[in-house]
Design an enzyme around this catalytic site. Structure first.
Site, mmCIF file in Angstrom:
data_model
loop_
_atom_site.group_PDB
_atom_site.id
_atom_site.type_symbol
_atom_site.label_atom_id
_atom_site.label_comp_id
_atom_site.label_asym_id
_atom_site.label_seq_id
_atom_site.Cartn_x
_atom_site.Cartn_y
_atom_site.Cartn_z
ATOM 1 N NE ARG A 100 -91.439 90.890 13.903
ATOM 2 C CZ ARG A 100 -90.310 91.568 13.824
ATOM 3 N NH1 ARG A 100 -89.835 91.923 12.638
ATOM 4 N NH2 ARG A 100 -89.651 91.905 14.908
ATOM 5 N NE ARG A 126 -83.336 94.320 15.043
ATOM 6 C CZ ARG A 126 -84.230 94.802 14.219
ATOM 7 N NH1 ARG A 126 -83.946 94.984 12.946
ATOM 8 N NH2 ARG A 126 -85.428 95.106 14.655
ATOM 9 C CG ASN A 139 -81.929 98.895 14.570
ATOM 10 O OD1 ASN A 139 -80.946 99.265 15.202
ATOM 11 N ND2 ASN A 139 -83.139 99.346 14.803
#
Length: 146
Positions: free
Chosen positions: A107, A18, A11
């Site tokens: 996170r 993104r 990714n």
């Protein structure tokens, strides 16, 4: 001349598109241009990105026949899942610095564990794209001290 391979996992080809609130507007190509222009003197950079774990492992295995001085790796989501990638890095015994653009510890809980950190020369997280530059400086100092 030291040669450093900068590996980017899944990714990361979508940087600039993104989740810009986390990763910003900088593309992977922008990052590569900046790093090439600002790398320490006498350091040659090579870049590789893949969304396919086996292809990344094969690229690392190739270093057994074509060794280099060090690696900067942003394993992306493989950080938290890939024992196979960890084993590939352990097999080649090339010093590496683990980099994360965001602060993975701030996170989701599943991002707090890395399969690579205990093998890494250093881990840099949450410094944005500057973390790659810090990783190159860390390797450069390591080469001079070794």
């Amino acid at each position: 001349m030291s040669k450093v391979l900068i590996l980017n996992g899944p990714n990361l080809n979508l940087l600039g598109k993104r989740e810009p609130e986390i990763y910003g507007q900088t593309t992977l190509q922008d990052l590569q241009k900046t790093l090439s222009a600002t790398a320490p003197i006498n350091m040659q950079l090579e870049f590789f990105q893949s969304n396919h774990e086996g292809i990344m492992i094969d690229r690392i295995h190739n270093l057994l026949d074509d060794p280099l001085s060090g690696i900067v790796i942003n394993p992306g989501a493989w950080t938290h899942t890939s024992i196979a990638l960890r084993d590939a890095l352990a097999a080649i015994k090339t010093p590496f610095v683990e980099v994360h653009i965001s602060n993975v510890h701030g996170r989701e809980a599943f991002r707090h564990h890395s399969y690579f950190s205990d093998l890494a020369l250093a881990v840099i997280a949450g410094c944005g794209y500057a973390g790659y530059g810090f990783a190159l400086e860390t390797l450069h100092k390591h080469f001079k001290d070794s």
